[in-house]
Design a protein around this motif. Structure first.
Motif, PDB file in Angstrom:
ATOM      1  N   ALA A 259       7.618  10.163  -3.306  1.00 47.64           N
ATOM      2  CA  ALA A 259       9.003  10.110  -3.754  1.00 47.64           C
ATOM      3  C   ALA A 259       9.207   9.334  -5.047  1.00 47.64           C
ATOM      4  CB  ALA A 259       9.871   9.500  -2.652  1.00 47.64           C
ATOM      5  N   GLY A 260       8.280   8.446  -5.406  1.00 46.84           N
ATOM      6  CA  GLY A 260       8.449   7.641  -6.603  1.00 46.84           C
ATOM      7  C   GLY A 260       7.659   8.095  -7.810  1.00 46.84           C
ATOM      8  N   ARG A 261       7.016   9.259  -7.720  1.00 41.74           N
ATOM      9  CA  ARG A 261       6.095   9.655  -8.801  1.00 41.74           C
ATOM     10  C   ARG A 261       6.797  10.008 -10.113  1.00 41.74           C
ATOM     11  NH1 ARG A 261       6.358  13.806  -5.216  1.00 41.74           N
ATOM     12  NH2 ARG A 261       6.747  15.912  -5.996  1.00 41.74           N
ATOM     13  N   ASN A 262       8.083  10.317 -10.071  1.00 42.30           N
ATOM     14  CA  ASN A 262       8.805  10.649 -11.304  1.00 42.30           C
ATOM     15  C   ASN A 262       9.732   9.526 -11.763  1.00 42.30           C
ATOM     16  OD1 ASN A 262       7.680  13.294 -11.496  1.00 42.30           O
ATOM     17  ND2 ASN A 262       9.127  14.002  -9.931  1.00 42.30           N
ATOM     18  N   THR A 263       9.584   8.354 -11.180  1.00 45.38           N
ATOM     19  CA  THR A 263      10.420   7.201 -11.551  1.00 45.38           C
ATOM     20  C   THR A 263       9.609   6.242 -12.407  1.00 45.38           C
ATOM     21  OG1 THR A 263      11.685   7.384  -9.506  1.00 45.38           O
ATOM     22  CG2 THR A 263      11.821   5.301 -10.689  1.00 45.38           C
ATOM     23  N   ASP A 264      10.073   5.991 -13.623  1.00 49.92           N
ATOM     24  CA  ASP A 264       9.316   5.157 -14.557  1.00 49.92           C
ATOM     25  C   ASP A 264       9.659   3.680 -14.421  1.00 49.92           C
ATOM     26  OD1 ASP A 264       7.460   4.870 -16.729  1.00 49.92           O
ATOM     27  OD2 ASP A 264       9.168   4.468 -18.038  1.00 49.92           O
TER      28      ASP A 264
ATOM     29  N   ILE B  61      19.085  -9.715  -5.208  1.00 49.66           N
ATOM     30  CA  ILE B  61      17.853 -10.310  -5.721  1.00 49.66           C
ATOM     31  C   ILE B  61      17.197  -9.394  -6.744  1.00 49.66           C
ATOM     32  CG2 ILE B  61      15.551 -11.160  -5.061  1.00 49.66           C
ATOM     33  CD1 ILE B  61      16.705 -11.595  -2.228  1.00 49.66           C
ATOM     34  N   LEU B  62      17.178  -8.099  -6.460  1.00 49.92           N
ATOM     35  CA  LEU B  62      16.512  -7.116  -7.307  1.00 49.92           C
ATOM     36  C   LEU B  62      17.490  -6.036  -7.755  1.00 49.92           C
ATOM     37  CD1 LEU B  62      13.294  -6.534  -5.151  1.00 49.92           C
ATOM     38  CD2 LEU B  62      13.432  -7.908  -7.238  1.00 49.92           C
ATOM     39  N   TRP B  63      17.164  -5.416  -8.872  1.00 51.73           N
ATOM     40  CA  TRP B  63      17.921  -4.255  -9.346  1.00 51.73           C
ATOM     41  C   TRP B  63      16.956  -3.072  -9.468  1.00 51.73           C
ATOM     42  CZ3 TRP B  63      23.138  -3.785 -11.317  1.00 51.73           C
ATOM     43  CH2 TRP B  63      23.924  -4.929 -11.104  1.00 51.73           C
ATOM     44  N   PRO B  64      16.502  -2.521  -8.364  1.00 51.17           N
ATOM     45  CA  PRO B  64      15.551  -1.418  -8.442  1.00 51.17           C
ATOM     46  C   PRO B  64      16.199  -0.147  -8.975  1.00 51.17           C
ATOM     47  CG  PRO B  64      16.284  -1.719  -6.192  1.00 51.17           C
ATOM     48  CD  PRO B  64      16.862  -2.861  -6.975  1.00 51.17           C
ATOM     49  N   ASP B  65      15.392   0.688  -9.616  1.00 55.59           N
ATOM     50  CA  ASP B  65      15.867   2.002 -10.058  1.00 55.59           C
ATOM     51  C   ASP B  65      15.830   3.008  -8.920  1.00 55.59           C
ATOM     52  OD1 ASP B  65      16.167   1.645 -13.090  1.00 55.59           O
ATOM     53  OD2 ASP B  65      14.157   0.848 -12.704  1.00 55.59           O
ATOM     54  N   LEU B  66      15.030   2.719  -7.904  1.00 59.57           N
ATOM     55  CA  LEU B  66      14.912   3.617  -6.755  1.00 59.57           C
ATOM     56  C   LEU B  66      14.488   2.803  -5.546  1.00 59.57           C
ATOM     57  CD1 LEU B  66      14.711   6.549  -5.543  1.00 59.57           C
ATOM     58  CD2 LEU B  66      12.290   6.494  -6.214  1.00 59.57           C
ATOM     59  N   ILE B  67      15.072   3.118  -4.390  1.00 56.04           N
ATOM     60  CA  ILE B  67      14.643   2.534  -3.116  1.00 56.04           C
ATOM     61  C   ILE B  67      14.052   3.650  -2.271  1.00 56.04           C
ATOM     62  CG2 ILE B  67      15.355   1.386  -0.985  1.00 56.04           C
ATOM     63  CD1 ILE B  67      17.657   0.115  -2.567  1.00 56.04           C
ATOM     64  N   ILE B  68      12.840   3.440  -1.789  1.00 54.22           N
ATOM     65  CA  ILE B  68      12.196   4.400  -0.897  1.00 54.22           C
ATOM     66  C   ILE B  68      12.129   3.774   0.484  1.00 54.22           C
ATOM     67  CG2 ILE B  68      10.116   5.755  -0.409  1.00 54.22           C
ATOM     68  CD1 ILE B  68       9.432   5.614  -3.369  1.00 54.22           C
TER      69      ILE B  68
ATOM     70  N   ALA C 200       0.830  -1.201   0.000  1.00 60.59           N
ATOM     71  CA  ALA C 200       0.000   0.000   0.000  1.00 60.59           C
ATOM     72  C   ALA C 200       0.865   1.251   0.000  1.00 60.59           C
ATOM     73  CB  ALA C 200      -0.908  -0.004   1.232  1.00 60.59           C
ATOM     74  N   ALA C 201       1.939   1.230   0.792  1.00 60.67           N
ATOM     75  CA  ALA C 201       2.812   2.396   0.893  1.00 60.67           C
ATOM     76  C   ALA C 201       3.479   2.725  -0.442  1.00 60.67           C
ATOM     77  CB  ALA C 201       3.866   2.167   1.973  1.00 60.67           C
ATOM     78  N   VAL C 202       3.933   1.698  -1.166  1.00 58.09           N
ATOM     79  CA  VAL C 202       4.591   1.970  -2.442  1.00 58.09           C
ATOM     80  C   VAL C 202       3.582   2.507  -3.460  1.00 58.09           C
ATOM     81  CG1 VAL C 202       4.399  -0.300  -3.584  1.00 58.09           C
ATOM     82  CG2 VAL C 202       6.390   1.136  -4.009  1.00 58.09           C
ATOM     83  N   MET C 203       2.327   2.064  -3.390  1.00 58.16           N
ATOM     84  CA  MET C 203       1.299   2.601  -4.279  1.00 58.16           C
ATOM     85  C   MET C 203       1.100   4.096  -4.042  1.00 58.16           C
ATOM     86  SD  MET C 203      -1.531  -0.469  -4.150  1.00 58.16           S
ATOM     87  CE  MET C 203      -2.628   0.272  -5.352  1.00 58.16           C
ATOM     88  N   ALA C 204       1.114   4.478  -2.760  1.00 57.12           N
ATOM     89  CA  ALA C 204       0.948   5.889  -2.425  1.00 57.12           C
ATOM     90  C   ALA C 204       2.143   6.710  -2.881  1.00 57.12           C
ATOM     91  CB  ALA C 204       0.738   6.046  -0.923  1.00 57.12           C
ATOM     92  N   GLU C 205       3.331   6.180  -2.681  1.00 59.52           N
ATOM     93  CA  GLU C 205       4.533   6.941  -3.016  1.00 59.52           C
ATOM     94  C   GLU C 205       4.744   7.098  -4.521  1.00 59.52           C
ATOM     95  OE1 GLU C 205       6.652   8.683  -1.233  1.00 59.52           O
ATOM     96  OE2 GLU C 205       5.701   8.249   0.689  1.00 59.52           O
ATOM     97  N   VAL C 206       4.372   6.096  -5.314  1.00 62.09           N
ATOM     98  CA  VAL C 206       4.549   6.242  -6.759  1.00 62.09           C
ATOM     99  C   VAL C 206       3.483   7.147  -7.368  1.00 62.09           C
ATOM    100  CG1 VAL C 206       5.732   4.030  -7.017  1.00 62.09           C
ATOM    101  CG2 VAL C 206       3.263   4.138  -7.333  1.00 62.09           C
TER     102      VAL C 206
ATOM    103  N   GLY D 210       7.528  -3.481  -0.519  1.00 62.61           N
ATOM    104  CA  GLY D 210       6.579  -3.340  -1.622  1.00 62.61           C
ATOM    105  C   GLY D 210       7.334  -2.985  -2.889  1.00 62.61           C
ATOM    106  N   LEU D 211       6.839  -3.441  -4.026  1.00 59.64           N
ATOM    107  CA  LEU D 211       7.521  -3.230  -5.298  1.00 59.64           C
ATOM    108  C   LEU D 211       6.529  -2.710  -6.329  1.00 59.64           C
ATOM    109  CD1 LEU D 211      10.408  -3.797  -6.474  1.00 59.64           C
ATOM    110  CD2 LEU D 211       9.474  -5.953  -7.355  1.00 59.64           C
ATOM    111  N   ALA D 212       6.970  -1.714  -7.090  1.00 56.04           N
ATOM    112  CA  ALA D 212       6.141  -1.187  -8.179  1.00 56.04           C
ATOM    113  C   ALA D 212       6.997  -1.060  -9.426  1.00 56.04           C
ATOM    114  CB  ALA D 212       5.554   0.167  -7.813  1.00 56.04           C
ATOM    115  N   TYR D 213       6.383  -1.336 -10.579  1.00 60.82           N
ATOM    116  CA  TYR D 213       7.081  -1.183 -11.856  1.00 60.82           C
ATOM    117  C   TYR D 213       6.230  -0.338 -12.786  1.00 60.82           C
ATOM    118  CZ  TYR D 213       9.469  -2.293 -16.232  1.00 60.82           C
ATOM    119  OH  TYR D 213      10.145  -2.201 -17.424  1.00 60.82           O
ATOM    120  N   ARG D 214       6.811   0.773 -13.221  1.00 59.69           N
ATOM    121  CA  ARG D 214       6.110   1.733 -14.071  1.00 59.69           C
ATOM    122  C   ARG D 214       4.776   2.157 -13.466  1.00 59.69           C
ATOM    123  NH1 ARG D 214       7.493  -0.021 -20.386  1.00 59.69           N
ATOM    124  NH2 ARG D 214       9.744   0.282 -20.170  1.00 59.69           N
ATOM    125  N   GLY D 215       4.808   2.386 -12.162  1.00 60.42           N
ATOM    126  CA  GLY D 215       3.636   2.910 -11.471  1.00 60.42           C
ATOM    127  C   GLY D 215       2.619   1.888 -11.037  1.00 60.42           C
ATOM    128  N   VAL D 216       2.854   0.608 -11.339  1.00 60.88           N
ATOM    129  CA  VAL D 216       1.906  -0.443 -10.980  1.00 60.88           C
ATOM    130  C   VAL D 216       2.528  -1.317  -9.893  1.00 60.88           C
ATOM    131  CG1 VAL D 216       0.573  -2.421 -11.798  1.00 60.88           C
ATOM    132  CG2 VAL D 216       0.936  -0.444 -13.300  1.00 60.88           C
TER     133      VAL D 216
END
Length: 272
Positions: A136-141, A212-219, A126-132, A156-162
């Motif tokens: 903090a994650g709204r400008n990260t594609d 395990i992961l290669w995220p573009d951003l960690i929040i 839920a938190a990552v959904m709010a942040e993207v 939590g994990l999101a990719y391209r806003g999902v």
């Protein structure tokens, strides 16, 4: 005891309707109605200590209390976060709450207790959904990883806003020990560590996560993020790190997003 916190919005007498989000944690349950156009709270957040023991029926009574408190500001579906794996409204794990939550139909429990429609989701998801969407994650594609440090470690994990459900990185094993035993904010408090001592544990944990992961951003979020200036600059990661902009309200906002999305999917006509 109910503890109120000021709303993000300065308005005191707002009468607009919002969507209610409730965030269940190992130590406290907090909730507020959310304006989903802006991500702001429409009223002062309330916080009630999590019952001990945190059995489902006891928690459901507090959820109902929060629903009743905000009845004039949020009449529709309700979103609830839970500190464990959730699939289809069923709570599959319960590391930091009573074990009776395991494999419980939490949606049905809350709906029976309150008479309202519910959507239960993992707290960090839920938190990552709010942040993207708002933070903090709204400008990260690309890929955004959200980690909440509190009683345990939520992920939590999101990719391209999902958002992507079913991500549980708080319990990976490091040297034979569950990661959150040493790297949660609770571990810092329990052991009396300084931020510098604790961050050594967090950096070890993050190094394992980044294998395990290669995220573009960690929040990073959770209650400890309110003192981010004391420990976030000490983190050593491959990906850039941002502090959750919605601070400890990200779970509430994300829960409200999920409630709204669920109500839209349930009301949409089925395709024949």
């Amino acid at each position: 005891m109910v503890v109120a916190k000021k709303a993000t919005s300065p308005a005191k007498h707002v009468r607009a309707k919002g969507t209610l989000g409730i965030d269940i944690g190992g130590s406290g349950i907090k909730g507020a109605p959310v304006n989903l156009h802006t991500g702001e709270l429409l009223a002062e957040r309330i916080r009630i200590p999590t019952p001990n023991p945190s059995r489902p029926e006891a928690v459901a009574k507090i959820v109902k209390q929060i629903c009743d408190h905000f009845a004039d500001l949020a009449e529709g579906p309700v979103g609830v976060t839970f500190p464990g794996v959730v699939t289809g409204g069923i709570t599959r794990t319960a590391a930091n709450v009573d074990k009776k939550w395991i494999n419980l139909d939490a949606d049905a429990l809350f709906e029976h207790t309150t008479g309202r429609q519910f959507s239960v989701i993992n707290d960090a998801q839920a938190a990552v959904m709010a942040e993207v969407r708002y933070g903090a994650g709204r400008n990260t594609d690309g890929m955004v990883l959200m980690l909440t440090f509190g009683t345990g470690i939520g992920s939590g994990l999101a990719y391209r806003g999902v958002s992507m459900p079913g991500v549980e990185l708080g319990h990976i094993t490091i040297d034979g020990v569950d990661a959150e035993v040493n790297a949660s904010a609770n571990a810092k408090d329990r052991e009396g560590w300084t931020y510098k001592q604790w961050v050594k544990k967090v950096n070890t944990y993050l190094a394992h996560v980044e294998t395990i992961l290669w995220p573009d951003l960690i929040i990073v979020g959770g209650g400890v993020s309110e003192k981010a200036d004391r420990w976030v600059p000490l983190l050593n990661t491959r990906a850039p790190v941002e502090v959750a902009q919605l601070t400890n309200e990200a779970g509430i906002v994300g829960a409200a997003i999920v409630a709204h999305q669920s109500s839209l999917s349930k009301s949409a006509p089925s395709k024949q």
